[in-house]
Design a protein around this motif. Structure first.
Motif, PDB file in Angstrom:
ATOM      1  N   GLU A  53      18.348   0.169 -42.956  1.00  0.00           N
ATOM      2  CA  GLU A  53      18.230  -0.570 -44.214  1.00  0.00           C
ATOM      3  C   GLU A  53      19.177   0.008 -45.265  1.00  0.00           C
ATOM      4  O   GLU A  53      19.783  -0.723 -46.038  1.00  0.00           O
ATOM      5  CB  GLU A  53      16.780  -0.517 -44.705  1.00  0.00           C
ATOM      6  CG  GLU A  53      16.483  -1.516 -45.803  1.00  0.00           C
ATOM      7  CD  GLU A  53      15.014  -1.557 -46.159  1.00  0.00           C
ATOM      8  OE1 GLU A  53      14.719  -1.546 -47.365  1.00  0.00           O
ATOM      9  OE2 GLU A  53      14.186  -1.590 -45.228  1.00  0.00           O
ATOM     10  N   GLU A  54      19.318   1.315 -45.259  1.00  0.00           N
ATOM     11  CA  GLU A  54      20.213   2.000 -46.196  1.00  0.00           C
ATOM     12  C   GLU A  54      21.664   1.547 -45.989  1.00  0.00           C
ATOM     13  O   GLU A  54      22.415   1.357 -46.943  1.00  0.00           O
ATOM     14  CB  GLU A  54      20.097   3.508 -45.966  1.00  0.00           C
ATOM     15  CG  GLU A  54      20.939   4.383 -46.853  1.00  0.00           C
ATOM     16  CD  GLU A  54      20.793   5.850 -46.452  1.00  0.00           C
ATOM     17  OE1 GLU A  54      21.827   6.481 -46.203  1.00  0.00           O
ATOM     18  OE2 GLU A  54      19.641   6.338 -46.374  1.00  0.00           O
ATOM     19  N   LEU A  55      22.040   1.339 -44.711  1.00  0.00           N
ATOM     20  CA  LEU A  55      23.393   0.882 -44.392  1.00  0.00           C
ATOM     21  C   LEU A  55      23.545  -0.641 -44.538  1.00  0.00           C
ATOM     22  O   LEU A  55      24.650  -1.167 -44.450  1.00  0.00           O
ATOM     23  CB  LEU A  55      23.768   1.300 -42.961  1.00  0.00           C
ATOM     24  CG  LEU A  55      23.908   2.800 -42.722  1.00  0.00           C
ATOM     25  CD1 LEU A  55      24.024   3.093 -41.236  1.00  0.00           C
ATOM     26  CD2 LEU A  55      25.131   3.340 -43.465  1.00  0.00           C
ATOM     27  N   GLY A  56      22.434  -1.346 -44.709  1.00  0.00           N
ATOM     28  CA  GLY A  56      22.476  -2.802 -44.875  1.00  0.00           C
ATOM     29  C   GLY A  56      22.702  -3.554 -43.573  1.00  0.00           C
ATOM     30  O   GLY A  56      23.296  -4.638 -43.561  1.00  0.00           O
ATOM     31  N   VAL A  57      22.242  -2.975 -42.461  1.00  0.00           N
ATOM     32  CA  VAL A  57      22.397  -3.615 -41.139  1.00  0.00           C
ATOM     33  C   VAL A  57      21.051  -3.615 -40.418  1.00  0.00           C
ATOM     34  O   VAL A  57      20.045  -3.150 -40.954  1.00  0.00           O
ATOM     35  CB  VAL A  57      23.469  -2.892 -40.283  1.00  0.00           C
ATOM     36  CG1 VAL A  57      24.850  -3.122 -40.839  1.00  0.00           C
ATOM     37  CG2 VAL A  57      23.187  -1.416 -40.170  1.00  0.00           C
ATOM     38  N   ASP A  58      21.057  -4.114 -39.187  1.00  0.00           N
ATOM     39  CA  ASP A  58      19.832  -4.209 -38.394  1.00  0.00           C
ATOM     40  C   ASP A  58      19.733  -3.047 -37.406  1.00  0.00           C
ATOM     41  O   ASP A  58      20.738  -2.477 -36.987  1.00  0.00           O
ATOM     42  CB  ASP A  58      19.812  -5.518 -37.594  1.00  0.00           C
ATOM     43  CG  ASP A  58      19.819  -6.743 -38.493  1.00  0.00           C
ATOM     44  OD1 ASP A  58      18.988  -6.795 -39.409  1.00  0.00           O
ATOM     45  OD2 ASP A  58      20.666  -7.627 -38.274  1.00  0.00           O
ATOM     46  N   LEU A  59      18.509  -2.737 -37.006  1.00  0.00           N
ATOM     47  CA  LEU A  59      18.253  -1.769 -35.956  1.00  0.00           C
ATOM     48  C   LEU A  59      17.943  -2.574 -34.701  1.00  0.00           C
ATOM     49  O   LEU A  59      16.980  -3.339 -34.663  1.00  0.00           O
ATOM     50  CB  LEU A  59      17.058  -0.869 -36.333  1.00  0.00           C
ATOM     51  CG  LEU A  59      16.730   0.260 -35.358  1.00  0.00           C
ATOM     52  CD1 LEU A  59      17.862   1.288 -35.345  1.00  0.00           C
ATOM     53  CD2 LEU A  59      15.432   0.930 -35.736  1.00  0.00           C
ATOM     54  N   VAL A  60      18.791  -2.437 -33.669  1.00  0.00           N
ATOM     55  CA  VAL A  60      18.673  -3.251 -32.465  1.00  0.00           C
ATOM     56  C   VAL A  60      18.394  -2.356 -31.269  1.00  0.00           C
ATOM     57  O   VAL A  60      19.119  -1.386 -31.031  1.00  0.00           O
ATOM     58  CB  VAL A  60      19.977  -4.064 -32.218  1.00  0.00           C
ATOM     59  CG1 VAL A  60      19.830  -4.945 -30.987  1.00  0.00           C
ATOM     60  CG2 VAL A  60      20.332  -4.892 -33.428  1.00  0.00           C
ATOM     61  N   GLU A  61      17.341  -2.696 -30.511  1.00  0.00           N
ATOM     62  CA  GLU A  61      16.982  -1.931 -29.313  1.00  0.00           C
ATOM     63  C   GLU A  61      17.899  -2.370 -28.175  1.00  0.00           C
ATOM     64  O   GLU A  61      17.814  -3.493 -27.683  1.00  0.00           O
ATOM     65  CB  GLU A  61      15.516  -2.195 -28.959  1.00  0.00           C
ATOM     66  CG  GLU A  61      14.988  -1.301 -27.876  1.00  0.00           C
ATOM     67  CD  GLU A  61      13.511  -1.531 -27.609  1.00  0.00           C
ATOM     68  OE1 GLU A  61      12.769  -0.545 -27.561  1.00  0.00           O
ATOM     69  OE2 GLU A  61      13.113  -2.696 -27.469  1.00  0.00           O
TER      70      GLU A  61
END
Length: 186
Positions: A53-61
């Protein structure tokens, strides 16, 4: 008493599910985090989500079966777009097999044979497969051996540029032989 129909909820269109788990859909308590601008290490899920969230992107498994599961920080929509673009490019590069046909009669003359052989050479040099067949009309079916000899003659004449995929075979009123361009081209 009148029967009432139950109204269906949701859209009639089929919902497609993402092939990867993203953000809050990830179930593992600890994950190995990889990606740009991130230290590769094992984090608990809340910390990994906060970094994404800090980087403004998604966390993808990416790899759910690993221990702990591997998650990457990336722009998921952009990733899907690039993936579709790559698949489309691969489909365009895939060659389509073209099959050309040449028809003979059991009593084809030499001049007609040479003319059709020249066309067959052109088709094979262009990379198309060739379906050569002898069509037997009416009582000409008694000349099966003439038809087979004609097709085998064509195969021997074209053996330098083509290989036989299917030997002459009688199917109904047709005797069919398949030729394909050979791997070695001169």
């Amino acid at each position: 008493m009148a029967l009432r129909r139950k109204k269906s909820k949701g859209s009639p269109r089929r919902q497609t599910e993402n092939p990867h788990r993203i953000n809050n859909h990830i179930k593992a308590p600890k994950v190995r985090l990889v990606g740009d601008n991130v230290d590769v290490d094992i984090y608990d899920l809340k910390t990994a989500l906060a970094k994404a969230e800090e980087l403004g992107v998604d966390l993808v498994e990416i790899s759910p079966k690993a221990d702990p599961p591997v998650c990457k920080v990336m722009d998921y929509k952009k990733f899907l777009y690039e993936q579709k673009k790559r698949e489309k490019a691969l489909k365009q590069k895939a060659s389509k097999v073209v099959v050309k046909e040449i028809r003979f009669g059991p009593n084809t003359d030499d001049h007609d044979y040479e003319f059709k052989k020249k066309n067959a050479e052109k088709f094979i040099k262009d990379g198309a497969k060739l379906k050569a067949y002898v069509f037997f009309k009416g009582r000409s079916i008694v000349f099966k051996d003439k038809g087979e000899i004609l097709l085998l003659r064509l195969a021997t004449d074209l053996e330098e540029i083509a290989k036989v995929e299917q030997m002459p075979k009688l199917e109904g009123k047709r005797m069919i032989m398949m030729l394909a361009p050979s791997a070695k081209k001169k």
